[in-house]
Design a protein around this motif. Structure first.
Motif, PDB file in Angstrom:
ATOM      1  N   LYS A   1      -5.139   1.198  -9.172  1.00 18.59           N
ATOM      2  CA  LYS A   1      -5.105   0.592  -7.829  1.00 18.59           C
ATOM      3  C   LYS A   1      -6.082  -0.568  -7.699  1.00 18.59           C
ATOM      4  O   LYS A   1      -6.323  -1.046  -6.591  1.00 18.59           O
ATOM      5  CB  LYS A   1      -5.404   1.650  -6.771  1.00 18.59           C
ATOM      6  CG  LYS A   1      -6.667   2.489  -7.042  1.00 18.59           C
ATOM      7  CD  LYS A   1      -6.728   3.659  -6.100  1.00 18.59           C
ATOM      8  CE  LYS A   1      -7.948   4.534  -6.397  1.00 18.59           C
ATOM      9  NZ  LYS A   1      -7.986   5.740  -5.551  1.00 18.59           N
TER      10      LYS A   1
ATOM     11  N   ASN B   1      -4.501  -3.569  -6.072  1.00 15.20           N
ATOM     12  CA  ASN B   1      -4.377  -3.444  -4.618  1.00 15.20           C
ATOM     13  C   ASN B   1      -5.702  -3.716  -3.918  1.00 15.20           C
ATOM     14  O   ASN B   1      -5.743  -4.362  -2.861  1.00 15.20           O
ATOM     15  CB  ASN B   1      -3.890  -2.038  -4.256  1.00 15.20           C
ATOM     16  CG  ASN B   1      -2.486  -1.765  -4.727  1.00 15.20           C
ATOM     17  OD1 ASN B   1      -2.270  -1.498  -5.908  1.00 15.20           O
ATOM     18  ND2 ASN B   1      -1.515  -1.843  -3.836  1.00 15.20           N
TER      19      ASN B   1
ATOM     20  N   THR C   1       0.829  -1.212   0.000  1.00 21.25           N
ATOM     21  CA  THR C   1       0.000   0.000   0.000  1.00 21.25           C
ATOM     22  C   THR C   1       0.857   1.253   0.000  1.00 21.25           C
ATOM     23  O   THR C   1       0.541   2.241  -0.690  1.00 21.25           O
ATOM     24  CB  THR C   1      -0.937   0.004   1.223  1.00 21.25           C
ATOM     25  OG1 THR C   1      -1.766  -1.163   1.195  1.00 21.25           O
ATOM     26  CG2 THR C   1      -1.821   1.253   1.239  1.00 21.25           C
TER      27      THR C   1
END
Length: 312
Positions: A192, A195, A163
């Motif tokens: 992202k 993630n 992160t």
């Protein structure tokens, strides 16, 4: 959003409830009262579990670890929250944010796994009482606890590190009270989705799977308790499990609503209230739940207080 030149800012501004100053004052007063209570309550449980020979059992070994986790968990965020809520400067350095991110998630992930381990201990005690001392001996308990800690640390370090690699494009404002992974992912710029997917997948194993195992254990415990003929025996079995079951729902409920959905879909104030709940309310409530509903712990606390006053 405020922009600065660096991709990684020197510090973050934690907005908190900046639009509701009256709420920040109220939270400051509540935290100022509950934080010392959390520390004292959990320290008391650790002391009586270690000092009273009657509490030298796997159940209280795990409870001691839970109390230690709760103290570290709430300490990783509350002092910073008190500082920010009590002053006009609501900042945290980038390094401070990173340290908070690691410790906060190490304690949270470890507690998720520990609660499942405690339910397994209760399952063996009630459903396999004749084999309990052999299955849950001291060596096995230490090994299981080591696995729980190692798993929690591995998850938190890997997820937090990934992160922190996300580009922030100079954004230095976090709409939160603390540094938390979903909020940092939501704040980051660029691609992202990977993630978000990784966080959801990992949290299935850290949150959802332990919760399912816990519920399965209590389903078996419930059947076993109903088969106990003695009403006194049923009451005792229910008493030893009900405290833990309350803690499970207090902790897992907010964690599921926060971590098992994409960070992009999280509403603005949801992370703040969830962090307050499982980072402040639950650690404060745990000592009272276990002492008020557990005769052994209440007796040990009473003996400890008497011995302190008699020595004086």
């Amino acid at each position: 959003m405020a922009l600065i030149n660096e991709s990684q800012p020197e510090e973050f501004i934690l907005l908190g409830f900046d639009e509701l100053p009256w709420l920040e004052i109220l939270l400051f007063i509540i935290l100022l009262i509950t934080y010392p209570m959390t520390l004292m309550g959990n320290i008391a449980i650790i002391l009586v579990s270690r000092l009273d020979p009657r509490l030298h059992s796997p159940m209280y070994f795990f409870l001691t670890n839970l109390s230690f986790l709760d103290m570290c968990y709430t300490t990783s965020i509350v002092p910073q929250m008190l500082f920010n809520l009590g002053s006009s400067k609501k900042t945290i350095s980038y390094m401070g944010c990173a340290v908070q991110l690691y410790f906060y998630h190490i304690m949270g992930a470890t507690e998720c796994l520990l609660l499942a381990l405690m339910s397994f201990d209760r399952y063996v005690a009630i459903c396999r009482p004749l084999h309990y001392s052999r299955i849950m001996n001291q060596r096995i308990c230490i090994q299981l606890m080591s696995i729980v800690w190692l798993s929690g640390i591995t998850y938190a370090v890997s997820e937090a590190t990934v992160t922190l690699q996300l580009p922030l494009c100079g954004v230095n404002k976090l709409d939160h009270l603390v540094c938390e992974i979903p909020v940092l992912i939501k704040t980051a710029c660029g691609e992202k989705e990977a993630n978000e997917l990784a966080l959801s997948v990992v949290c299935i194993f850290i949150v959802a799977v332990p919760l399912c195992l816990t519920l399965a254990s209590y389903a078996s415990i419930g059947r076993a308790v109903l088969n106990i003929k003695s009403s006194k025996g049923r009451k005792k079995a229910f008493g030893t499990c009900s405290s833990h079951l309350i803690v499970v729902f207090l902790f897992y409920g907010p964690a599921i609503s926060m971590y098992l959905q994409p960070p992009s879909s999280i509403t603005r104030d949801q992370p703040k209230f969830m962090a307050l709940f499982y980072g402040v309310v639950t650690p404060t409530a745990n000592p009272f739940i276990y002492t008020l509903r557990n005769k052994d712990v209440k007796g040990a606390l009473s003996n400890l207080v008497k011995s302190i006053f008699s020595s004086k």
